[in-house]
Design a protein around this motif. Structure first.
Motif: not given
Length: 687
Positions: A232-237, A239-240, A272-274
């Motif tokens: 899917e696009a955009p990748a959900p979730g 942050d900017d 963790e978003g890394r």
């Protein structure tokens, strides 16, 4: 300027590129193997050139034959598609050396990114974040789990997850052997395996004037065997800040190698978003339609424009709009270890609606063979929001008429409606955790199947009709005997596919000539190909399609496949107890060491390796006992249902084999003596 383009690929990939060529007024050339002689991409091309043989190594992977085909057909450019030779620098160079235009990135960029180890070194120098490699020879328990990868690999082939040091040497050997077989390069490297990581990628497009676009993000976390299933696009979730980091890293990666054309930079994002750099694919991706939908672009058209030396339309990419989701429809059985399926694709009919797109290399009547990937089609939905796009895609899949081999359609629908997916709780372990639930029988499903079998029986009683038709309401017979007593119930039996549940349906035909079930449903209408029933106050419509003894029943909430069973079993069809039957057509590639009649085997022991549809399938011993017959040998081509071997169960040594000329109990009712349709573990060994 390109006037005639050869696509060095097949199936859905080639058909997708041909579509853009038609829009641009470019003539097309297809190449095809003997197995693809009647394929859709051959039928859609203006010109087609045969590559003798069936195996990819003899056809689509023969760069010299593809270049010769382009010259013979008068093509002036070659598009590699994705897969096969699309990231082969030697092929790109050979195309250019032949005086043909290469629709792809510079050869040097392909070479730099071809090896994952070299690519990581380059990305580190460019400041792109990446996972530190681990030396397998000095790995400790603190480094576990590890992910082994083929340096020249792609598409998830040859990858291994190692969770204990004792298995590391064996997995290294296996990964290296697969790498040699699939890519001709046995180099393997190791890196930390990130649990519950997300697979996020950035589409880049660059021209020869220095402009590089980062076209948003895609999430491709729903995977089986490291191969993507839903994107899917955009990748959900995200942050900017994370999105900007990924965009900047992707642009830096492209600029570091002087990239030109379409490419994809792939990242692993931890819980963790890394983000960490995984690899750069120097080609168009299978999932590119979701980016096209969100940005309103034709990426193939841009590839052709850049290859001709033209610039991108603007120095900055267009603004994204809405959300897009893509599902890959495979001929495979997820409940049986993702076993690939083959055979005639009798019908492929996906509903048309605003926001829906179908990319496929098949039409109804085509055959899904054993030589190539089992993907049938990609269905893409685009809508203003993610919720709307997911809902549209799930409903389109649910209503699609797909007749033929077993597919992953039901799994896709359930995946799209799973609470974790709906809430965008995504990671690459989704199917590891949820596959059992997603493939289990849902509450009320048995009753729904029985109702569908009832519709099939009533449609059959209404009279024969050609496949896919259903005209003419049943009425009173104009001729024939009349009696004052009610007729005895008639029965028809069906076996549900692929689970094997059998249903016996009883019905009576009234004086009006309309058959009616004896289970309480009220018949609203009966046609040879269409039945409407009312049950519990709900009216349901069923479309019934016959293909020989196979019956497909489609409803607004799902589809069912049955095999119509004969009233009496042919004794000649009985199989010797303990027989191992080929689950699909394929080639025997090897046998277990020392395997010969008289050998003792253990339950679950791999006996035979069968290669089909780009994967190896291990045929396991169904029980501990003695191998009494062996009919397989390396190199042997077998059809589905072929007898490979016979294992006599040690606990049933007194069981006499069933004779075709003597009465016996049905072996299929006895789990010890039943023939075994092997549905074993599969390993990625793509050529």
């Amino acid at each position: 300027m390109i006037t005639t383009l050869l696509v060095a690929n097949r199936g859905e990939i080639a058909c997708r590129i041909f579509r853009t060529c038609r829009d641009l007024g470019i003539a097309t050339v297809a190449v095809y193997s003997d197995a693809d002689a009647g394929a859709l991409h051959v039928r859609e091309a203006d010109t087609a050139v045969r590559l003798p043989g069936a195996a990819p190594s003899d056809t689509y992977l023969r760069g010299d034959l593809v270049v010769a085909a382009a010259l013979a057909a008068g093509a002036d450019a070659v598009h590699p598609g994705y897969g096969f030779l699309s990231e082969n620098a030697g092929f790109a160079r050979a195309v250019q050396d032949a005086g043909l235009l290469w629709v792809g990135p510079p050869v040097k960029a392909i070479e730099l990114m071809a090896s994952k180890t070299r690519a990581k070194e380059l990305m580190a120098a460019a400041g792109v974040p990446l996972l530190a490699p681990v030396d397998p020879g000095s790995a400790t328990t603190a480094d576990l789990p590890l992910l082994l990868k083929a340096a020249a690999g792609g598409g998830g082939r040859g990858m291994r997850i190692v969770r204990d040091l004792a298995s590391l040497p064996g997995e290294l050997t296996a990964a290296s052997a697969e790498a040699v077989s699939a890519f001709g390069d046995g180099e393997v490297f190791a890196e930390p395996y990130v649990e519950r990581g997300r697979h996020v990628e950035v589409q880049v497009m660059a021209d020869g004037q220095g402009t590089v676009w980062a076209l948003g993000t895609r999430d491709c976390s729903l995977q089986r065997r490291h191969q993507k299933v839903v994107e899917e696009a955009p990748a959900p979730g995200l942050d900017d800040g994370l999105r900007r980091r990924l965009h900047d890293a992707a642009v830096a990666a492209a600029q570091a190698v002087g990239y030109r054309g379409a490419g994809t930079v792939e990242f692993l994002v931890s819980a963790e978003g890394r983000p960490w750099f995984l690899e750069m694919n120097t080609r168009l991706q299978v999932e590119h339609p979701v980016t096209e939908a969100v940005f309103g672009l034709d990426l193939v058209a841009l590839q052709l424009r850049v290859a001709e030396g033209g610039p991108l339309p603007t120095t900055t990419p267009p603004e994204p709009r809405g959300h897009a989701v893509e599902a890959r429809l495979y001929a495979e059985d997820p409940a049986r270890d993702w076993q690939p399926q083959t055979g005639a694709l009798l019908s492929l009919d996906v509903p048309e609606a605003p926001g829906l797109r179908l990319d496929t290399g098949y039409t109804g009547g085509d055959t899904i063979g054993v030589h190539y990937d089992p993907m049938i089609a990609k269905i893409i939905a685009h809508a203003p929001t993610r919720t709307e796009a997911v809902r549209l895609l799930a409903r389109a899949l649910e209503r699609a008429r797909i007749h033929g081999p077993v597919t992953n359609r039901d799994l896709l629908v359930r995946s799209l409606r799973h609470p974790d997916f709906v809430a965008a709780r995504l990671d690459t372990g989704f199917y590891d955790r949820h596959l059992t639930t997603l493939t289990a029988t849902a509450p009320g499903e048995d009753a729904a199947r029985r109702l569908a079998a009832t519709a099939a029986a009533l449609a059959a009683a209404a009279g024969p009709s050609p496949a896919g038709t259903g005209t003419g309401r049943v009425g009173p017979a104009r001729f024939g005997a009349w009696r004052n007593l009610p007729a005895r119930p008639q029965t028809r039996s069906y076996r549900s596919e692929p689970d094997g549940t059998e249903y016996e349906i009883a019905y009576r035909t009234g004086r009006d000539g309309i058959p009616a079930p004896g289970t309480g449903e009220r018949v609203v209408a009966v046609h040879p190909g269409a039945v409407t029933l009312e049950t519990d106050g709900l009216t349901r419509h069923f479309t019934v399609t016959l293909h020989g003894d196979r019956v497909h029943v489609d409803t607004s909430s799902g589809s069912y496949a049955f095999t119509a069973l004969p009233r009496f079993t042919d004794p000649a069809e009985r199989t010797e107890p303990g027989s191992l039957l080929a689950p699909m057509p394929g080639t025997v590639v090897r046998l277990a060491d020392g395997l010969a009649p008289g050998a003792a085997v253990e339950a679950g022991q791999p006996l035979i390796w069968l290669e089909a549809m780009k994967m190896e399938h291990r045929i396991l011993a169904p029980a501990s006992g003695t191998l009494t017959a062996l009919h397989a040998a390396p190199g042997l081509q077998v059809e589905v249902g072929a007898l490979l071997a016979v294992v006599q169960d040690a606990s049933a040594t007194d069981a006499a084999p069933v004779s075709a000329n003597a009465p016996a109990d049905d072996p299929a009712s006895d789990p010890v003596n039943a023939p075994v349709h092997a549905s074993a573990h599969q390993e990625e060994t793509t050529r």
